[in-house]
Structures are given as structure tokens and as C-alpha cells.
Enzyme design. Structure first.
Site, mmCIF file in Angstrom:
data_model
loop_
_atom_site.group_PDB
_atom_site.id
_atom_site.type_symbol
_atom_site.label_atom_id
_atom_site.label_comp_id
_atom_site.label_asym_id
_atom_site.label_seq_id
_atom_site.Cartn_x
_atom_site.Cartn_y
_atom_site.Cartn_z
ATOM 1 N N ASP A 1 15.554 13.734 -9.723
ATOM 2 C CA ASP A 1 14.206 13.765 -9.924
ATOM 3 C C ASP A 1 14.189 12.764 -11.357
ATOM 4 O OD1 ASP A 1 15.520 15.278 -11.667
ATOM 5 O OD2 ASP A 1 13.312 16.323 -12.539
ATOM 6 N N GLU B 1 15.936 18.056 -13.336
ATOM 7 C CA GLU B 1 16.480 18.050 -14.853
ATOM 8 C C GLU B 1 15.415 17.745 -16.142
ATOM 9 O OE1 GLU B 1 19.013 16.542 -17.780
ATOM 10 O OE2 GLU B 1 16.913 15.104 -16.766
#
Length: 485
Positions: free
Chosen positions: A77, A144
Site C-alpha cells: 500500500d 502498513e
């Protein structure tokens, strides 16, 4: 200016493909599908767990079958930030990149090199057929940036390696062997708005052009926080002449220093010129205060239409709380060898008002877990005194240094062999997924490194192109020198 060649081509080719795939935090579905298809198309064992983490396994090359298994890890991400005048739909549009000298940048948005470049390095290695290595597992985690969701959800046994190399660090030549833990603290003020009193003159004040940055790695760089600056002005006006707050909007994600924001408030009609004069003085003082780190601050003030306001007591409590709220470095590490490292900090990340409330999101970090809890409790207590409803996450643990790490020794020795100088072995004041991995896999030997990034979590994010080649060469040399299992 002559453009720098994008080498290694195998890595930058993968990075270009990744940046064509929308992958905001918590919306990585298309990236997961891409990784699954990548593994399948290359005939590699590929697993996806319930959280969405993807593991692609590659057998050892001939002659390296007896080496210890190594896990390479990065998160899929990215933080999605943009300049206020840039139009982009992060859910559907690709990231537009360009080369500026030795730097790769994006056009008005975050670049996605945090940690897309780590993903690209792993994919290039998986696709290679000319690199000697033992058995490897490439782990790609989800979310994350906004909660370490992938690392939290990772179950024991999903990966089976003995050593792990995290590719999510941002300074080439620095090898990280520990990280901070963190907790998010959110406060919500509940109220019923009131119609604006007839004797109020409404003003909109805004600020933009700040550097922002990563709320852990950049917290010690004396960068301005848009929320704290606007709150300072509101508090001054409130103390001198009184005000009624109508709107406060600044910040987007919990782990970024807010770069811009605006407030709407009402003041007594006969004090409007005093407020304008105060704004001119205040902004001049703030520019001087941050003259070293902030060169593009833009302050604006204009009259505005009347709007429903917070009740008088709620308006006072919100402004007082934002003025009193700790922000920045709270303590430096006490150990002499790492006295340069921030130990404990807090970041005021976002403020957003709505029809019936106002929410403030903050994040606390520390390499010492007892101090992390103390800092989080300090912020919580402040909000409780201000009458807010407070919610805290479970947080994530710090990653403690392993003084007997075999992997660290290999990483340092191969770096010296390749580049003729010593790397720096450090801790970082930011959350790395290694902290959570160490809970699930307490015997796993871990390090973290990566190419040089600047302006992370902001539209100024940029990747230093030459360091990608250095990290690639270093990683290949490390894999050649992994010992027998």
C-alpha cells in the site's frame, strides 16, 4: 539537465507497472490480484492469507539449496497525498512519474516508492534467472501505512524463513536493526451546532505549502504542523476577543505531519480589524520561526459567510485542547551511542469538524514501551479534561536490537566489500513491521534497509535513483553470502 538512467532496469520496469495499479491503504485488492497472477505466471508457489498478505516462494538456484531460507518483505500500500490544486482519483488513476536529475518524482502527488520500490525489488528478483540465491520467500503485506493491518494479521507459520530483510527503510547506507512502537489516540467532541449569533463577523483563515513529511522519521526536523499553527492563532484570538469556531479541517492520515488546513470562525464585528492585524503579526512571526525549514508557507485570510457554530463552551474547549496538545519530540534516547535518536514523540495528525462533532487524530511513538504508554496516556488525559470521547488503538510493539544477529554481520560485511566503507547500523523512530514480526517469529533474524527517499508521505516524495542500483547490488551480494541452514 541531463536525465539519470533508470537502472537497474529490471527494478524500475516493475516499479512502473506497480504505479499503474491503484493501491491506497485498505484498498489493495488490485495489487493483491496482480501479485497472485505474477506468481502464477512465473510458476511460483503463491499464497494469500485471510488478511490479504501475499507470499511468493522461489526455490534455490543450483548449488545454493542448502542455504538458510531468507524472507524479503515490503508493503504493497501507499500513502495518497496530493497538492491542493492537483486533481487525481487515487482509487482509479495511475501515479504519474518523471525524472528530475538524479531523482524520480511524481506530478503533484506522493510517488509510491514507500514502499513500492521494495515491492519492485522483490518482483525483479523473483523474475530473474541469473542471480544466485538460496530458497527465498517474498512477503507483500497490506495496509502498513494506516494500521499495520497486514503485519498484525500475519499468523505464525505463514512464512518459514530463518532470516528476514525488510525493504522499507529510506536512507541508503543505513542498516536498521530496531524501531519504535506506536499508538494512535483519537478524540471526538460531540455537540449540537447553533445558529451564528447576529453580532459575529466570520473569517476564514488558511495555511498551505508546508513540507509535511513522515510523523516518525521527520518529527525532529523542526517542520511546521498546520494544525498547531492554526490552533495557536485561534487561541490568541479567543483569549483577546473571544470567538466561535465553525469549521476546522487539516490533515489526512495519522502518520503524516499535516501540510495545510483552514479554519472558519466568528468574532465580534467591532474586533474584525484587530483580528486581521493580529493575523499579519502572527504570520510574520511564524515565518521567522520556521525560516530554516519552511520556505513556501502561504497564509490567507478572507471574510466569509456566517455558518452554524459550536456551542460556546465546546468552542472554548476545542481551541484550548488543540493549543495544549503536545506535538513534536518529547525525549531523546538516553543511551550514549544512540543519543541522536528520538525516543518519544507525538504528532497531531488531523482535525476535521462535522455537523455534530469534531475529531482529532494523533499518533504517539517511542522506542521504550513504558514511555510510549505514558505519552499516549498524557494525550488521552488532556482530551478527557477537555470533555472529549477518547479512543486508543492497541498500538504496535517496538523491535528490539539483536546484538548477536548473524544477518546484521553479513549485511555489514558485504556492504563494506562492495562500497569500501562502513554502513551505519541504527535504530529508527518509526514503526516497521519487523516489530510485529518479532512477536510472531521471535527467533527470526531481521534487518531493514532500502534506497534513499525524501519527502515521504507528502507530494514532495522523491526517490534517489542511483541508490536503487546500490541496494540492488547489495541485496544480490547478501543472498550469495547467506550461510548454510
Amino acid at each position: 539537465m541531463e536525465k539519470t538512467e533508470l537502472t537497474p532496469k529490471c527494478v524500475f520496469s516493475q516499479f512502473a507497472k506497480i504505479n499503474a495499479i491503484p493501491r491506497p491503504s485498505k484498498h489493495e485488492e488490485r495489487m493483491i490480484a496482480y501479485l497472485k497472477e505474477f506468481g502464477k505466471s512465473h510458476g511460483l508457489e503463491t499464497k494469500v492469507d485471510e488478511t490479504g498478505n501475499v507470499l511468493i516462494c522461489k526455490p534455490a538456484t543450483p548449488g545454493y539449496e542448502d542455504r538458510a531460507k531468507v524472507v524479503l518483505q515490503s508493503h504493497m500500500d501507499m500513502v495518497c497525498e496530493r497538492l491542493v490544486d492537483v486533481e487525481i482519483d487515487f482509487m482509479n488513476d495511475p501515479i504519474q512519474t518523471y525524472v528530475d536529475g538524479e531523482w524520480l518524482k511524481a506530478k503533484g502527488t506522493t510517488l509510491g516508492a514507500d514502499d513500492g520500490i521494495g515491492v519492485a525489488i522483490e518482483l525483479a528478483l523473483l523474475e530473474s534467472d541469473d542471480i544466485a540465491h538460496g530458497p527465498i520467500e517474498c512477503l507483500f503485506t497490506v495496509d502498513e501505512e494506516t494500521g499495520l493491518t497486514g503485519a498484525f494479521g500475519l499468523q505464525s507459520g505463514f512464512m518459514t524463513g530463518d532470516m528476514l530483510i525488510n525493504l522499507d527503510s529510506e536512507d541508503e547506507g543505513q542498516i536498521f536493526v530496531s524501531c519504535a512502537g506506536g499508538i494512535n489516540t483519537a478524540a471526538r467532541f460531540h455537540f449540537t451546532r447553533e445558529e451564528a449569533p447576529a453580532d459575529l463577523f466570520f473569517i476564514k483563515a488558511s495555511l498551505k505549502g508546508l513540507n509535511g513529511g513522515h510523523s516518525g522519521d521527520d518529527i525532529n526536523k523542526k517542520r511546521a504542523n498546520a494544525i498547531k499553527i492554526l490552533a495557536r492563532f485561534l487561541y490568541t484570538v479567543q483569549e483577546k476577543w473571544g470567538l466561535r469556531l465553525a469549521e476546522f479541517h487539516s490533515g489526512k492520515v495519522h502518520n503524516a505531519i499535516p501540510r495545510d488546513g483552514w479554519v472558519l470562525f466568528g468574532v465580534p464585528f467591532d474586533k474584525k480589524e484587530d483580528v486581521r492585524a493580529e493575523w499579519n503579526i502572527f504570520t510574520s512571526q511564524v515565518e521567522e520561526e520556521f525560516h530554516v525549514t519552511e520556505h513556501d508557507m502561504v497564509f490567507e485570510m478572507e471574510s466569509a459567510d456566517a455558518a452554524p457554530v459550536l456551542p460556546a463552551d465546546a468552542s472554548v474547549r476545542v481551541v484550548q485542547a488543540l493549543q495544549a496538545l503536545d506535538n513534536g519530540v518529547m525525549a531523546m534516547c538516553q543511551d550514549e551511542e544512540i543519543a541522536w535518536l528520538v525516543e518519544t514523540s507525538s504528532n497531531v495528525a488531523s482535525v476535521h469538524s462535522s455537523a455534530d462533532g469534531l475529531e482529532v487524530v494523533t499518533s504517539q511513538r517511542s522506542n521504550v514501551m513504558s514511555n510510549l504508554r505514558n505519552m499516549a496516556n498524557t494525550v488521552k488525559a488532556l482530551f478527557q479534561l477537555a470533555g472529549a470521547e477518547v479512543e486508543q488503538g492497541d498500538g504496535y510493539p517496538a523491535w528490539k536490537m539483536n546484538p548477536n544477529s548473524k544477518l546484521t554481520k553479513i549485511v555489514v560485511e558485504t556492504y563494506k566489500k562492495l562500497f569500501g566503507k562502513d554502513p551505519k547500523v541504527l535504530g529508527i523512530h518509526a514503526g516497521l513491521e519487523c516489530g510485529l514480526f518479532s512477536e510472531r517469529y521471535p527467533n527470526m533474524d531481521m534487518v531493514s534497509f532500502g534506497p534513499t527517499l525524501r519527502g515521504v508521505h507528502s507530494p514532495d516524495e522523491r526517490l534517489h535513483i542511483p541508490t536503487v542500483q546500490m541496494v540492488w547490488d547489495h541485496l544480490i551480494e547478501i543472498l550469495r553470502n547467506i550461510p548454510k541452514a
